[in-house]
Write an enzyme that holds these catalytic residues in place. Sequence first.
Site, PDB file in Angstrom:
ATOM      1  N   ARG A  39       0.836  -1.208   0.000  1.00 12.73           N
ATOM      2  CA  ARG A  39       0.000   0.000   0.000  1.00 12.73           C
ATOM      3  C   ARG A  39       0.868   1.253   0.000  1.00 12.73           C
ATOM      4  NH1 ARG A  39      -1.929   3.036   4.183  1.00 12.73           N
ATOM      5  NH2 ARG A  39      -1.647   1.385   5.728  1.00 12.73           N
ATOM      6  N   TYR A  92     -16.104  14.973 -17.870  1.00 15.98           N
ATOM      7  CA  TYR A  92     -16.552  13.586 -17.711  1.00 15.98           C
ATOM      8  C   TYR A  92     -17.613  13.507 -16.612  1.00 15.98           C
ATOM      9  CZ  TYR A  92     -16.198   8.771 -15.931  1.00 15.98           C
ATOM     10  OH  TYR A  92     -16.470   7.514 -15.464  1.00 15.98           O
ATOM     11  N   ASP A 165      -7.188  16.899 -16.833  1.00 17.15           N
ATOM     12  CA  ASP A 165      -7.393  15.506 -17.199  1.00 17.15           C
ATOM     13  C   ASP A 165      -6.934  15.355 -18.648  1.00 17.15           C
ATOM     14  OD1 ASP A 165      -8.345  13.021 -17.990  1.00 17.15           O
ATOM     15  OD2 ASP A 165     -10.161  13.166 -16.779  1.00 17.15           O
ATOM     16  N   LYS A 190      -7.522   3.829 -20.068  1.00 18.88           N
ATOM     17  CA  LYS A 190      -7.783   4.205 -21.448  1.00 18.88           C
ATOM     18  C   LYS A 190      -6.513   4.081 -22.294  1.00 18.88           C
ATOM     19  CE  LYS A 190     -11.896   5.301 -19.808  1.00 18.88           C
ATOM     20  NZ  LYS A 190     -11.728   5.462 -18.369  1.00 18.88           N
TER      21      LYS A 190
END
Length: 379
Positions: A39, A92, A165, A190
């Site tokens: 983590r 988005y 973004d 993506k």
Amino acid sequence: MHIHPKITPIYQTSVFKFEDLNELELYFGEPGSRYLYSRNGNPNSDELAEAVTHLEGGAGAVATGSGMAAIFAALLTYCTAGDHVLCAADIYGGSAALLNQELDRLGIGVSYVPFEDLTTNLAAYAQPRTRLLLCETISNPLLRVVDLRAAAEAAHALGLKLVLDNTFASPVLTQPFEYGADLVMHSVTKYLAGHSDVTAGVVVARTPEDAARLRQIGTLFGLTLSPMESWLAVRGIKTLRLRMEAHSRNAQAVAELLAQHPAVQEVFYPGLAQHPQHTLAREQGAGRFGGMVSFRLLDDSTNAVSRFMRASQRFPFAPSLAGVDSSLSYPAGTSHRALTEEQRQELGITAGLVRLSVGIEPVEELLADLHQALEATVV
């Protein structure tokens, strides 16, 4: 025996061993010298963060479990309860839902700025505790192109950070730090990973201070990306430049076909000369325009979209984007579903709007399929 793998192995482990307390003290005394718990850091997720940092020309990054986690980390880098965010109205739908439903609950407010005001009238939307401007390099789903340098200047003039973004463009087309951005994020799912088999995100910082803050947020909120997903994403990045060339080339041909077809009312693609930001997109994208194309059917209705979807063989409906295989999405029913009908109409997201993610298949096959599918929309 010394093993020198050419490719980084997958460190599929949650924890790393220490020989003694001296090693433990070295871990805390020399950050980055070794690993303790995945983590906090793992060789595979660090390799992904470093790869995207290099592509974007940043100072450091954190890899996250999804693009949404990346947006969350980016916003928390600058915001606390009582702060305010400016967000492009063309954004988005998931980003808007996060701001509206969750960050609002945590005391972080948001105001949406129309595209036309992002660079010319930003001050009209700012408040005393506004901290940042969030927008997309190329907007989803209407592919509007923000003047990045002007947006950075407008934000910085008000003392705000610019958070971008860059998912639709990828760093192959555009590197926002060159224009003044402060944080750059990607849905690695993506174009960066590129094969529709990874769910991941990344945020890159322009300064070492912001990079350290990002890593703290990623660790304490547990936004960590798994070793396997990190490894797959790094493998995908190795072909990113080749893929983006092919995506852009095919999308240009698709957009030109759509622009000439009588069943299509309007096409949204920055590579078309009639696109309002064509010249800007060419400059910011080094002459390439990406693989996303949206269009509005002449029959602006859900029935026409359904006929198109049923007829198409090479563009299956899949509510994501940027894989090597082409697909289509329906913004009004997926990414922007949470908006009211009035909000969708105001943004131009009508019933007949379809978004294509153009893959890297032989382009003549894609064009033939689109032609016959468009014919099916005419009754």
